[in-house]
Design an enzyme around this catalytic site. Sequence first.
Site, PDB file in Angstrom:
ATOM      1  N   GLU A 124       0.831  -1.225   0.000  1.00  0.00           N
ATOM      2  CA  GLU A 124       0.000   0.000   0.000  1.00  0.00           C
ATOM      3  C   GLU A 124       0.860   1.268   0.000  1.00  0.00           C
ATOM      4  O   GLU A 124       0.527   2.263  -0.651  1.00  0.00           O
ATOM      5  CB  GLU A 124      -0.916  -0.007   1.232  1.00  0.00           C
ATOM      6  CG  GLU A 124      -1.828   1.197   1.375  1.00  0.00           C
ATOM      7  CD  GLU A 124      -2.895   1.275   0.286  1.00  0.00           C
ATOM      8  OE1 GLU A 124      -3.746   0.386   0.228  1.00  0.00           O
ATOM      9  OE2 GLU A 124      -2.871   2.244  -0.494  1.00  0.00           O
ATOM     10  N   VAL A 127       2.651   3.467  -3.371  1.00  0.00           N
ATOM     11  CA  VAL A 127       2.045   4.496  -4.240  1.00  0.00           C
ATOM     12  C   VAL A 127       1.261   5.474  -3.378  1.00  0.00           C
ATOM     13  O   VAL A 127       0.420   5.059  -2.572  1.00  0.00           O
ATOM     14  CB  VAL A 127       1.083   3.879  -5.274  1.00  0.00           C
ATOM     15  CG1 VAL A 127       0.503   4.964  -6.183  1.00  0.00           C
ATOM     16  CG2 VAL A 127       1.760   2.810  -6.100  1.00  0.00           C
ATOM     17  N   ILE A 131      -1.677   7.968   1.326  1.00  0.00           N
ATOM     18  CA  ILE A 131      -3.029   7.951   0.749  1.00  0.00           C
ATOM     19  C   ILE A 131      -3.458   6.510   0.501  1.00  0.00           C
ATOM     20  O   ILE A 131      -2.745   5.769  -0.171  1.00  0.00           O
ATOM     21  CB  ILE A 131      -3.062   8.691  -0.618  1.00  0.00           C
ATOM     22  CG1 ILE A 131      -2.491  10.091  -0.488  1.00  0.00           C
ATOM     23  CG2 ILE A 131      -4.477   8.715  -1.175  1.00  0.00           C
ATOM     24  CD1 ILE A 131      -2.314  10.790  -1.828  1.00  0.00           C
ATOM     25  N   GLY A 182      14.036  18.043   2.646  1.00  0.00           N
ATOM     26  CA  GLY A 182      14.059  16.576   2.773  1.00  0.00           C
ATOM     27  C   GLY A 182      12.992  15.877   1.951  1.00  0.00           C
ATOM     28  O   GLY A 182      12.711  14.702   2.158  1.00  0.00           O
ATOM     29  N   GLU A 185      14.333  12.629  -2.968  1.00  0.00           N
ATOM     30  CA  GLU A 185      15.059  11.432  -2.585  1.00  0.00           C
ATOM     31  C   GLU A 185      16.552  11.715  -2.750  1.00  0.00           C
ATOM     32  O   GLU A 185      16.935  12.729  -3.326  1.00  0.00           O
ATOM     33  CB  GLU A 185      14.624  10.261  -3.462  1.00  0.00           C
ATOM     34  CG  GLU A 185      13.127  10.053  -3.376  1.00  0.00           C
ATOM     35  CD  GLU A 185      12.698   8.598  -3.379  1.00  0.00           C
ATOM     36  OE1 GLU A 185      13.354   7.796  -4.035  1.00  0.00           O
ATOM     37  OE2 GLU A 185      11.693   8.289  -2.709  1.00  0.00           O
ATOM     38  N   LYS A 200       5.314   4.050  -9.992  1.00  0.00           N
ATOM     39  CA  LYS A 200       4.037   4.068  -9.276  1.00  0.00           C
ATOM     40  C   LYS A 200       2.860   3.828 -10.225  1.00  0.00           C
ATOM     41  O   LYS A 200       1.942   3.078  -9.892  1.00  0.00           O
ATOM     42  CB  LYS A 200       3.878   5.398  -8.527  1.00  0.00           C
ATOM     43  CG  LYS A 200       4.854   5.532  -7.355  1.00  0.00           C
ATOM     44  CD  LYS A 200       4.852   6.958  -6.828  1.00  0.00           C
ATOM     45  CE  LYS A 200       5.744   7.115  -5.609  1.00  0.00           C
ATOM     46  NZ  LYS A 200       5.958   8.531  -5.261  1.00  0.00           N
ATOM     47  N   GLY A 297       6.882  11.318   2.869  1.00  0.00           N
ATOM     48  CA  GLY A 297       7.195  11.732   4.239  1.00  0.00           C
ATOM     49  C   GLY A 297       7.109  10.568   5.200  1.00  0.00           C
ATOM     50  O   GLY A 297       6.462   9.559   4.933  1.00  0.00           O
TER      51      GLY A 297
END
Length: 401
Positions: A124, A127, A131, A182, A185, A200, A297
């Site tokens: 999960e 992607v 969310i 931050g 990547e 994704k 994040g």
Amino acid sequence: MMKVAIIGYGVVGSGVYDILKENRGGIEKRCGESVAVKYVLDIRDFPDHPEREIFVKDFDKILSDPEVGVVVETMGGVRFAYDYTKSALSAGKTVVTSNKELVALHGHEFFRLAEENGCRYLFEASVGGGIPVIRPLARCLAANEIDSITGIINGTTNFILTKMYEEEQSFEDALLQAQRLGYAEKDPSADVDGLDVCRKIAILASMVLGKRVGCGDIPTCGIRGVTDDDMKWAESAGCAIKLLGRAVFRNGRAGVSVEPAMVHKTNPLANIGDVYNGILVEGNMVGHVMFYGRGAGKLPTASAVVADIVDAVRQPGYCGEFSWTDAGDTAFDPAELESEFFVRMCEGSIAAAEKAFAVQDKFYARHDGDIGFITEMMSKNEVNKLLSGIDGVKSVMRLFR
Ligand code: HSE
């Protein structure tokens, strides 16, 4: 009690640890048993960590421990993550991951392995960060044929494009700011060159088809070529510029692309700014459904990982609803798909453009020696053909309303 091992104690892995501590009570209630981290594998040392004793450097320790039922793979990359995932699944341990590169490349192998060994491979968090999108697509929209998925699924590039659009920052300044905060990547090219979006959207398309769509079948263009001028033109056309991952499904195949596009302000995706992600799904029964939230994040991504852990504890045996196989010809050329296009060219080419395109009724403007107009609905192949004899074309972007 379910014992978990986290492999890779970076941003997301440490977030998983924190959530399992912080929300222990609620997680236990939802799982019907408590969930505890027994091992953390990382090449680095964490001498100040309150549970120093759980850190290990040898994966075999995790593999050979029958108490460990779930391995959380948050190490990223492919080399070690592939071997560890394969070994864990072969040993009947469920693997939960946020590693989109690995899922996009090898998901089909891992689903098969999970099925053979009565465990699960859950992704999960790969992607859309926090969310929920994998589970809703597979479960809540199960009554639908999915017609299309259009997503802003990279927070870093959305941040950069938002700064360029709203604050007139240059691409370079906005990228530096994204790195300072931050968001980007380690190697920003995966973000800015569209590879992250490619992985994704490949995952989402594969899941919808139940058959693997390879990243190699997805024409991918990032945002390095988007200029300040493009931003100004987009604004005057009532649009924002967004990096979109898009999959359109037809007759058991998908036309999938990654490219910057103009999105008209009337489209909800145009208003998704900053590091947020938005995914617009079109089902043949439900119509449009939009998923929105923090796509990157520490805690948002870890929250999706922990949701998978809860799911795995509640339903440990293999369950094939979020999976795909490596079967055949799954992609068609997205250049066949029709949309409007925004074309910008030197003013000197106006006569040629008028001859080639029916531009009279469409947005048509001049700035600084350039003209911009919006085409009729047509395929990318058609627009390229019409433009092929015209000099001075500066940019061509799909436009979505
Ligand atoms: N670099 C990714 C992004 C992280 O910015 O969206 C989440 O996959």
